[in-house]
Design a protein around this motif. Structure first.
Motif, PDB file in Angstrom:
ATOM      1  N   LYS A  66       0.830  -1.198   0.000  1.00 52.61           N
ATOM      2  CA  LYS A  66       0.000   0.000   0.000  1.00 52.61           C
ATOM      3  C   LYS A  66       0.869   1.254   0.000  1.00 52.61           C
ATOM      4  N   PRO A  67       0.545   2.206  -0.877  1.00 50.84           N
ATOM      5  CA  PRO A  67       1.286   3.468  -0.842  1.00 50.84           C
ATOM      6  C   PRO A  67       0.913   4.272   0.405  1.00 50.84           C
ATOM      7  N   ARG A  68       1.886   4.993   0.933  1.00 52.06           N
ATOM      8  CA  ARG A  68       1.646   5.819   2.131  1.00 52.06           C
ATOM      9  C   ARG A  68       2.300   7.174   1.911  1.00 52.06           C
ATOM     10  N   THR A  69       1.521   8.217   2.081  1.00 52.69           N
ATOM     11  CA  THR A  69       2.019   9.579   1.949  1.00 52.69           C
ATOM     12  C   THR A  69       1.951  10.243   3.321  1.00 52.69           C
ATOM     13  N   THR A  70       3.087  10.775   3.763  1.00 54.58           N
ATOM     14  CA  THR A  70       3.114  11.503   5.022  1.00 54.58           C
ATOM     15  C   THR A  70       3.609  12.922   4.774  1.00 54.58           C
ATOM     16  N   CYS A  71       3.175  13.832   5.627  1.00 58.81           N
ATOM     17  CA  CYS A  71       3.547  15.238   5.506  1.00 58.81           C
ATOM     18  C   CYS A  71       4.048  15.741   6.852  1.00 58.81           C
ATOM     19  N   CYS A  72       4.999  16.661   6.797  1.00 54.84           N
ATOM     20  CA  CYS A  72       5.435  17.355   8.007  1.00 54.84           C
ATOM     21  C   CYS A  72       5.721  18.806   7.631  1.00 54.84           C
ATOM     22  N   ILE A  73       5.560  19.674   8.600  1.00 55.51           N
ATOM     23  CA  ILE A  73       5.761  21.107   8.361  1.00 55.51           C
ATOM     24  C   ILE A  73       7.259  21.412   8.379  1.00 55.51           C
ATOM     25  N   THR A  74       7.682  22.343   7.550  1.00 54.68           N
ATOM     26  CA  THR A  74       9.087  22.751   7.489  1.00 54.68           C
ATOM     27  C   THR A  74       9.286  24.015   8.333  1.00 54.68           C
ATOM     28  N   GLU A  75      10.534  24.391   8.515  1.00 59.49           N
ATOM     29  CA  GLU A  75      10.824  25.639   9.227  1.00 59.49           C
ATOM     30  C   GLU A  75      10.225  26.825   8.469  1.00 59.49           C
ATOM     31  N   ALA A  76      10.290  26.781   7.144  1.00 59.49           N
ATOM     32  CA  ALA A  76       9.691  27.853   6.339  1.00 59.49           C
ATOM     33  C   ALA A  76       8.181  27.898   6.546  1.00 59.49           C
ATOM     34  N   GLY A  77       7.575  26.732   6.694  1.00 65.91           N
ATOM     35  CA  GLY A  77       6.138  26.663   6.948  1.00 65.91           C
ATOM     36  C   GLY A  77       5.772  27.233   8.300  1.00 65.91           C
ATOM     37  N   LYS A  78       6.588  26.921   9.309  1.00 70.53           N
ATOM     38  CA  LYS A  78       6.350  27.475  10.647  1.00 70.53           C
ATOM     39  C   LYS A  78       6.465  28.994  10.625  1.00 70.53           C
ATOM     40  N   ALA A  79       7.466  29.503   9.920  1.00 68.92           N
ATOM     41  CA  ALA A  79       7.655  30.951   9.826  1.00 68.92           C
ATOM     42  C   ALA A  79       6.485  31.599   9.093  1.00 68.92           C
ATOM     43  N   ALA A  80       6.006  30.948   8.037  1.00 69.47           N
ATOM     44  CA  ALA A  80       4.886  31.493   7.270  1.00 69.47           C
ATOM     45  C   ALA A  80       3.624  31.554   8.123  1.00 69.47           C
ATOM     46  N   ILE A  81       3.386  30.529   8.926  1.00 66.78           N
ATOM     47  CA  ILE A  81       2.213  30.521   9.813  1.00 66.78           C
ATOM     48  C   ILE A  81       2.334  31.630  10.847  1.00 66.78           C
ATOM     49  N   GLU A  82       3.517  31.807  11.407  1.00 67.06           N
ATOM     50  CA  GLU A  82       3.723  32.873  12.397  1.00 67.06           C
ATOM     51  C   GLU A  82       3.431  34.240  11.783  1.00 67.06           C
ATOM     52  N   GLU A  83       3.929  34.474  10.580  1.00 64.81           N
ATOM     53  CA  GLU A  83       3.685  35.746   9.891  1.00 64.81           C
ATOM     54  C   GLU A  83       2.196  35.928   9.604  1.00 64.81           C
ATOM     55  N   TYR A  84       1.540  34.843   9.217  1.00 64.98           N
ATOM     56  CA  TYR A  84       0.107  34.884   8.908  1.00 64.98           C
ATOM     57  C   TYR A  84      -0.691  35.260  10.160  1.00 64.98           C
ATOM     58  N   VAL A  85      -0.353  34.640  11.278  1.00 59.53           N
ATOM     59  CA  VAL A  85      -1.046  34.927  12.540  1.00 59.53           C
ATOM     60  C   VAL A  85      -0.821  36.380  12.953  1.00 59.53           C
ATOM     61  N   GLU A  86       0.402  36.867  12.808  1.00 56.80           N
ATOM     62  CA  GLU A  86       0.691  38.269  13.143  1.00 56.80           C
ATOM     63  C   GLU A  86      -0.104  39.215  12.245  1.00 56.80           C
ATOM     64  N   ALA A  87      -0.217  38.878  10.977  1.00 55.68           N
ATOM     65  CA  ALA A  87      -1.005  39.708  10.059  1.00 55.68           C
ATOM     66  C   ALA A  87      -2.475  39.710  10.470  1.00 55.68           C
ATOM     67  N   LEU A  88      -2.998  38.534  10.851  1.00 56.54           N
ATOM     68  CA  LEU A  88      -4.389  38.457  11.309  1.00 56.54           C
ATOM     69  C   LEU A  88      -4.598  39.303  12.556  1.00 56.54           C
ATOM     70  N   LYS A  89      -3.635  39.271  13.457  1.00 56.60           N
ATOM     71  CA  LYS A  89      -3.739  40.080  14.682  1.00 56.60           C
ATOM     72  C   LYS A  89      -3.835  41.561  14.351  1.00 56.60           C
ATOM     73  N   SER A  90      -3.126  41.998  13.316  1.00 62.65           N
ATOM     74  CA  SER A  90      -3.185  43.406  12.947  1.00 62.65           C
ATOM     75  C   SER A  90      -4.588  43.793  12.476  1.00 62.65           C
ATOM     76  N   TYR A  91      -5.309  42.843  11.890  1.00 63.75           N
ATOM     77  CA  TYR A  91      -6.692  43.111  11.470  1.00 63.75           C
ATOM     78  C   TYR A  91      -7.613  43.200  12.689  1.00 63.75           C
ATOM     79  N   LEU A  92      -7.336  42.389  13.695  1.00 66.50           N
ATOM     80  CA  LEU A  92      -8.203  42.335  14.861  1.00 66.50           C
ATOM     81  C   LEU A  92      -7.965  43.478  15.836  1.00 66.50           C
ATOM     82  N   ASN A  93      -6.818  44.113  15.758  1.00 64.32           N
ATOM     83  CA  ASN A  93      -6.473  45.202  16.676  1.00 64.32           C
ATOM     84  C   ASN A  93      -6.707  46.574  16.070  1.00 64.32           C
ATOM     85  N   LEU A  94      -7.623  46.681  15.149  1.00 64.85           N
ATOM     86  CA  LEU A  94      -7.876  47.978  14.499  1.00 64.85           C
ATOM     87  C   LEU A  94      -8.383  48.998  15.456  1.00 64.85           C
TER      88      LEU A  94
END
Length: 94
Positions: A66-94
């Motif tokens: 059986k084929p098996r595909t697994t995924c894991c987040i990279t350091e670049a992915g973690k950084a992108a999520i952090e930036e995304y969350v910070e950007a969202l916070k800027s929308y919520l703190n208007l």
């Protein structure tokens, strides 16, 4: 001025995949499909987009025959999520 939201992460399914991968070492395709309620085809396309961006690493192998595909987040992915969350916070703190 509001920060721009990363369009790659501003998709419900891609954001869900990234959120799941933040909390685990790795997740297989079946688990991601079950957790997101996505179709196999749609999930596959979104995983490819995240992988092409360097946000996740995709490993394909076989368990028996059986084929098996697994995924894991990279350091670049973690950084992108952090930036995304910070950007969202800027929308919520208007």
């Amino acid at each position: 001025m509001l920060k721009e939201l990363n369009p790659l992460l501003h998709s419900q399914l891609r954001l869900a995949v990234m959120s799941i991968l933040l909390s685990v070492d790795e997740a297989d395709f079946v688990y991601l499909k079950e957790q997101t309620n996505a179709t196999a085809g749609n999930l596959s396309v979104q995983i490819d987009k995240l992988s092409e961006a360097g946000y996740i690493q995709v490993n394909k192998s076989f368990t028996g025959k059986k084929p098996r595909t697994t995924c894991c987040i990279t350091e670049a992915g973690k950084a992108a999520i952090e930036e995304y969350v910070e950007a969202l916070k800027s929308y919520l703190n208007l």
